[in-house]
Design an enzyme around this catalytic site. Structure first.
Site, PDB file in Angstrom:
ATOM      1  CB  SER A  73      -0.849   0.121   1.415  1.00 12.05           C
ATOM      2  OG  SER A  73      -1.624   1.528   1.350  1.00 12.05           O
TER       3      SER A  73
ATOM      4  CE1 TYR B 199      -4.874  -2.122   5.232  1.00 12.22           C
ATOM      5  CE2 TYR B 199      -3.604   0.198   4.561  1.00 12.22           C
ATOM      6  CZ  TYR B 199      -4.247  -1.039   4.237  1.00 12.22           C
ATOM      7  OH  TYR B 199      -4.485  -1.448   3.004  1.00 12.22           O
TER       8      TYR B 199
END
Length: 296
Positions: free
Chosen positions: A187, A200
């Site tokens: 990501s 995250y």
């Protein structure tokens, strides 16, 4: 099943989106607009003919698009997902089977190493071999203040997002042949950080490092390990837990002014899975950011 959108740049859904959350863990049927994942103009060329792929989080979002594109390239696909995501998994399998490829559903939790081992065993038992592992399953929750981030939440995110990648890789590697491939989903948050996604983002950074380290570990076995690190993508992940006003503007800060659709991300996974395309590439983190050029 087909969506009605034409696949031109002008027809891609653009913010503002309806400002509404969807129930967790997030099903695609509840999303408005529906994500584009079938790649109706994509023509497979047999790059993965006869291959078998195991995709975690393959029921929806990026994983669903990857599963469909792999089927278009000739692969049979095993889909790992949470039990409550069975409805999405059924739709994905329906599309794969309509393309003439095999599909199985493997409901369970990638944070459980025994489940991961059984998922690999079931896949190999079904088709006799395994060639591609896509680690894609993830969870996230926006929390503004670190003081509000509970230890159990932090641990749960790590167990799903990085422990699960390790468990699946460890189980799959003995089955992967020379020329096999592992593709991880990273990501932009793992490259640049995110103030409200502390846990995250940390897991995504770990995934990037895990990718490079595992690539070095497996290079003598000729098993390639790479990572795709997207920016914002229109999947159930954010609308299932973000604020309505943020959902409405999701992805608008990219130079493209919109989030990616899953089918725009899937070809990168085909590239890394195909020895015709990437036989000399391992340990790479490929960022897909809609015009941003600063990540990494």
């Amino acid at each position: 099943m087909q969506y009605n959108n034409n696949e031109t740049e002008m027809e891609r859904p653009t913010p503002p989106f309806p400002a509404k959350r969807i129930p967790k863990p997030g099903l695609e049927k509840d999303l408005d607009p529906r994500p584009q994942y079938q790649g109706l103009e994509y023509r497979g060329s047999g790059k993965l003919e006869g291959k078998v792929a195991l995709i975690t989080g393959g029921d929806s979002g990026i994983g669903r698009a990857v599963a469909v594109f792999y089927a278009k390239e000739g692969a049979d696909v095993a889909i790992v997902h949470l039990p409550e995501e069975q409805e999405d998994a059924e739709e994905t399998m329906e599309v794969i089977r309509a393309l003439g490829r095999g599909a199985i559903s493997l409901p369970g939790d990638v944070g459980d190493p025994e489940f991961c081992r059984n998922a690999v065993k079931t896949t190999v038992k079904t088709w006799g071999h395994l060639d591609i592992l896509v680690n894609n399953a993830a969870r996230q929750k926006h929390i503004k203040d670190i003081q509000d981030l509970e230890e159990k939440e932090f641990e749960h995110t790590f167990r799903t997002n990085i422990f699960g990648y390790f468990y699946m890789a460890k189980a799959a590697i003995p089955e992967l042949p020379e020329g096999g491939a592992i593709i991880n989903t990273g990501s932009i948050t793992g490259l640049e950080g995110s103030p409200e996604l502390l846990d995250y983002s940390a897991t995504k950074g770990a995934i990037h490092a895990f990718t490079k380290s595992l690539a070095k570990n497996l290079v003598s076995k000729r098993i390639r390990v790479n990572c795709v690190a997207p920016g914002p993508v229109w999947t159930p992940l954010n609308p299932a837990e973000n604020k309505p006003e943020e959902i409405a503007r999701f992805g608008e800060k990219t130079p493209y002014g919109r989030p990616a659709q899953p089918e725009e991300i899937a070809p990168a996974f085909v590239f890394f899975a195909s020895n015709l395309d990437s036989s000399y590439i391992t340990g790479e983190v490929l960022s897909l950011l809609g015009g941003d050029t600063t990540a990494g």
